[in-house]
Design a protein around this motif. Structure first.
Motif, PDB file in Angstrom:
ATOM      1  N   GLY A 192       0.814  -1.214   0.000  1.00 54.19           N
ATOM      2  CA  GLY A 192       0.000   0.000   0.000  1.00 54.19           C
ATOM      3  C   GLY A 192       0.846   1.261   0.000  1.00 54.19           C
ATOM      4  N   LEU A 193       1.923   1.268   0.804  1.00 49.68           N
ATOM      5  CA  LEU A 193       2.798   2.436   0.860  1.00 49.68           C
ATOM      6  C   LEU A 193       3.491   2.659  -0.482  1.00 49.68           C
ATOM      7  N   CYS A 194       3.959   1.563  -1.094  1.00 51.06           N
ATOM      8  CA  CYS A 194       4.628   1.680  -2.396  1.00 51.06           C
ATOM      9  C   CYS A 194       3.684   2.261  -3.440  1.00 51.06           C
ATOM     10  N   GLU A 195       2.460   1.777  -3.477  1.00 52.29           N
ATOM     11  CA  GLU A 195       1.494   2.276  -4.467  1.00 52.29           C
ATOM     12  C   GLU A 195       1.164   3.736  -4.223  1.00 52.29           C
ATOM     13  N   LEU A 196       1.012   4.129  -2.945  1.00 54.56           N
ATOM     14  CA  LEU A 196       0.710   5.525  -2.622  1.00 54.56           C
ATOM     15  C   LEU A 196       1.854   6.443  -3.038  1.00 54.56           C
ATOM     16  N   LEU A 197       3.075   6.053  -2.702  1.00 50.21           N
ATOM     17  CA  LEU A 197       4.242   6.867  -3.058  1.00 50.21           C
ATOM     18  C   LEU A 197       4.426   6.932  -4.572  1.00 50.21           C
TER      19      LEU A 197
END
Length: 498
Positions: free
Chosen positions: A7-12
Motif C-alpha cells: 500500500g505504501l509503495c502504491e501511494l508513493l
C-alpha cells in the motif's frame, strides 16, 4: 508486513516519489516467497526511476513464479516496449493472450510492439481491438489517431474513430485534448482552439491549460485569461504557471514571465523547457544572464563523426547508413506532439537496431561526444555544472524532411541535457543562398513581443554532428529542390563519474 509495504509503495508511486516507493518494497522482494502484487509494485517503482532493465528482470521473476499470469506477461511486454525490444514485447503479449488475457491495455501494448516493427496494419488492428474492449480509452484513441495520421497525412481518416467517440462522450476531457492536438499539428489552429472551448471547460485544469496554449498565436490576451483561470484553480501547478509564463512572453511582459519561470525552476531545476522560457524572458529584458546561457561559441559545436570499422571511408559508411535508415522510413507524415513538419520520423528504437550501419553509428559518434564534453569543461551554469565527462543516450531517432515544406519548428528537448543533429544525406539546396535546410538557434518556439529571430546558424554537411544544450531553442529553415534531407538525432544525459 507485506500488505502495508504494498500500500505504501502504491501511494508513493502515485505521488511520483519513486525512490521512496522502491525503498518500501526492497526488503521484502529479497525473500523467495513474494506475492505477484508486491513484485509488480516494486517493478513500477524501478520503471519510474528509469531502471527499466531491472524492472524487466522483476517482471520475468513474477512470470516464473506465477506461470501463465496474464498480468506478469503484460508487464513484460510493456517494459520490453519501453526498451525498444519489440519482438520480445510481441511474444509476451501473445503469451498473455494464449493464457486467457484479453485486457485492452495488453492489446494496446501489442499494437505498440507491432508499430515498433513497422507492421502498421497489424498495429492498427490491435489498437482497434483495444477500443472494442474499452471504447473510450484515451491511450488507444491517441495511438490509433496518431498512427493513422502518420500513415496517411489525412486528418479526416486519422480522426474518424475519435470523432465517433466524442459524439458518444462530448465532454470527455482526454478525448478533446487528443482531438485538439491532432488539429493543431495538422495546421488547423482555430479548430484546435475551438475543440477545447466549444463547451464549458467544467473547471478542468487540463482544458484551461491546453486552451491557453492553443490561443497563444491567435489571441495572447485570451491565452492569459485561460492560464490565469488555471493558476487560480491550482496555484501550485507547474504547467499552469508555465502556460501563464508563455502568455506573458507573447504579450511583451517579460518581468512576470521571468518570475514564473524562476518559480517553476526551483521545483524542476533540470527541466530544459523552463530554462528556455527563463532565457527568453532575459533576452527580452536585456539581461546579461541570457548571453551566459546562449553562449553559441562555447556551447554549440560541429564535429565530424568517425568512420566505424568495416567501411573504407566516411562517405561509403554514410551511403550504407542512409540506405538502412531510408528502409525504416515507412510513414508519410510527421508525428503528433513533435517539432517535425513536412516529413517523417522513425518509430523504431534505433539504439536496439541490429542493422550493421545503424548499430555502428554509436561507435562513430562516441569520440566526438567525448571531445565535446571535454571542450565544455566545468562551470556553475546549468549546462557545465552537470558535466561529469560521461554520458548516457536518452532516445535516438531519424528524420527525413521532404523539400518544400519540410522543417523543424523551433523547440527544445525538455528531458535532455545535450541534444544533437547528425546529417546523413543532404539535398543540394543546402549549398544555395538563403541557408536552406540549415539548423538555426535562438528563435523562440513560443510567441514573443517583440518577435525575436534566430541568432546563430550551422550549415549541415554529410557526417557532421552538431551538439548543443537541450534548453537552447533550435529549428530548421525550409529548403527547395526535389531531394529529401536525412538526419539522425539523439539526446544525452550526464552519467555518473567513473
Amino acid at each position: 508486513f507485506a500488505p502495508a509495504a504494498l500500500g505504501l509503495c502504491e501511494l508513493l508511486s502515485r505521488s511520483g516519489r519513486w525512490a521512496e516507493a522502491l525503498a518500501a518494497t526492497t526488503p521484502l522482494v529479497a525473500a523467495e516467497d513474494v506475492g505477484e502484487g508486491l513484485l509488480s509494485a516494486h517493478a513500477v517503482a524501478l520503471r519510474g526511476l528509469g531502471r527499466h532493465e531491472e524492472a524487466l528482470a522483476v517482471y520475468r521473476r513474477a512470470a516464473g513464479a506465477f506461470p501463465g499470469s496474464a498480468i506478469a506477461l503484460h508487464n513484460i511486454a510493456a517494459v520490453a516496449c519501453d526498451l525498444g525490444r519489440y519482438e520480445e514485447a510481441e511474444a509476451a503479449a501473445r503469451a498473455a493472450f494464449a493464457g486467457g488475457g484479453d485486457a485492452p491495455e495488453t492489446w494496446l501494448t501489442f499494437g505498440r510492439a507491432l508499430q515498433g516493427q513497422a507492421r502498421f496494419a497489424e498495429a492498427e488492428a490491435a489498437y482497434r481491438s483495444a477500443l472494442d474492449r474499452r471504447p473510450l480509452d484515451p491511450e488507444a484513441h491517441q495511438a490509433l489517431a496518431h498512427l493513422l495520421w502518420m500513415q496517411t497525412e489525412d486528418l479526416a481518416a486519422a480522426s474518424a474513430t475519435l470523432d465517433t467517440a466524442l459524439v458518444t462522450s462530448p465532454s470527455s476531457t482526454p478525448l478533446r485534448l487528443i482531438r485538439s492536438s491532432l488539429l493543431d499539428h495538422a495546421g488547423e489552429s482555430e479548430a484546435a482552439y475551438a475543440a477545447l472551448v466549444s463547451s464549458p471547460p467544467d473547471d478542468d485544469l487540463r482544458l484551461q491549460i491546453a486552451a491557453a496554449r492553443a490561443a497563444l498565436r491567435l489571441d495572447p490576451a485570451r491565452a492569459r485569461a485561460h492560464a490565469e483561470a488555471a493558476l487560480r484553480a491550482m496555484p501550485d501547478d507547474d504547467q499552469a504557471a508555465l502556460a501563464l509564463c508563455e502568455a506573458h512572453l507573447a504579450l511583451g511582459e517579460p518581468e512576470p514571465a521571468a518570475a514564473l519561470a524562476e518559480r517553476v525552476r526551483r521545483r524542476r531545476p533540470l527541466d530544459q523547457h523552463v530554462l528556455a522560457y527563463l532565457a527568453t524572458a532575459w533576452r527580452l529584458l536585456g539581461d546579461d544572464r541570457y548571453a551566459a546561457l546562449y553562449d553559441y561559441a562555447a556551447f554549440v559545436k560541429p564535429w565530424t563523426i568517425e568512420t566505424p570499422p568495416g567501411w573504407p571511408d566516411l562517405a561509403a559508411y554514410l551511403v550504407d547508413l542512409a540506405a538502412a535508415l531510408n528502409g525504416l522510413h515507412g510513414l508519410r507524415a510527421h508525428p503528433i506532439g513533435q517539432s517535425l513538419r513536412g516529413g517523417a520520423q522513425t518509430s523504431q528504437n534505433l539504439r536496439a537496431s541490429q542493422q550493421p550501419a545503424i548499430a555502428s553509428f554509436f561507435q562513430a559518434v562516441d569520440a566526438p561526444i567525448r571531445a565535446h564534453l571535454a571542450a565544455l569543461g566545468a562551470g556553475k551554469d546549468p549546462l557545465r555544472s552537470r558535466n561529469t565527462g560521461r554520458h548516457a543516450l536518452e532516445g535516438v531517432w531519424s528524420v527525413r524532411l521532404r523539400p518544400g515544406d519540410g522543417r523543424h519548428v523551433d523547440h527544445v528537448h525538455p528531458r535532455g541535457w545535450l541534444s544533437s543533429a547528425c546529417y546523413i544525406a543532404l539535398p543540394q539546396a543546402v549549398e544555395a543562398e538563403g541557408r536552406q535546410g540549415w539548423i538555426k538557434f535562438g528563435e523562440p518556439g513560443t510567441p514573443t513581443a517583440p518577435q525575436l529571430g534566430p541568432e546563430h546558424f550551422v550549415k549541415p554537411e554529410p557526417g557532421r554532428l552538431v551538439l548543443f544544450p537541450s534548453y537552447m531553442w533550435h529549428g530548421t529553415t525550409p529548403f527547395g529542390g526535389d531531394t529529401p534531407r536525412l538526419s539522425m538525432a539523439f539526446d544525452l544525459v550526464p552519467a555518473g563519474k567513473s
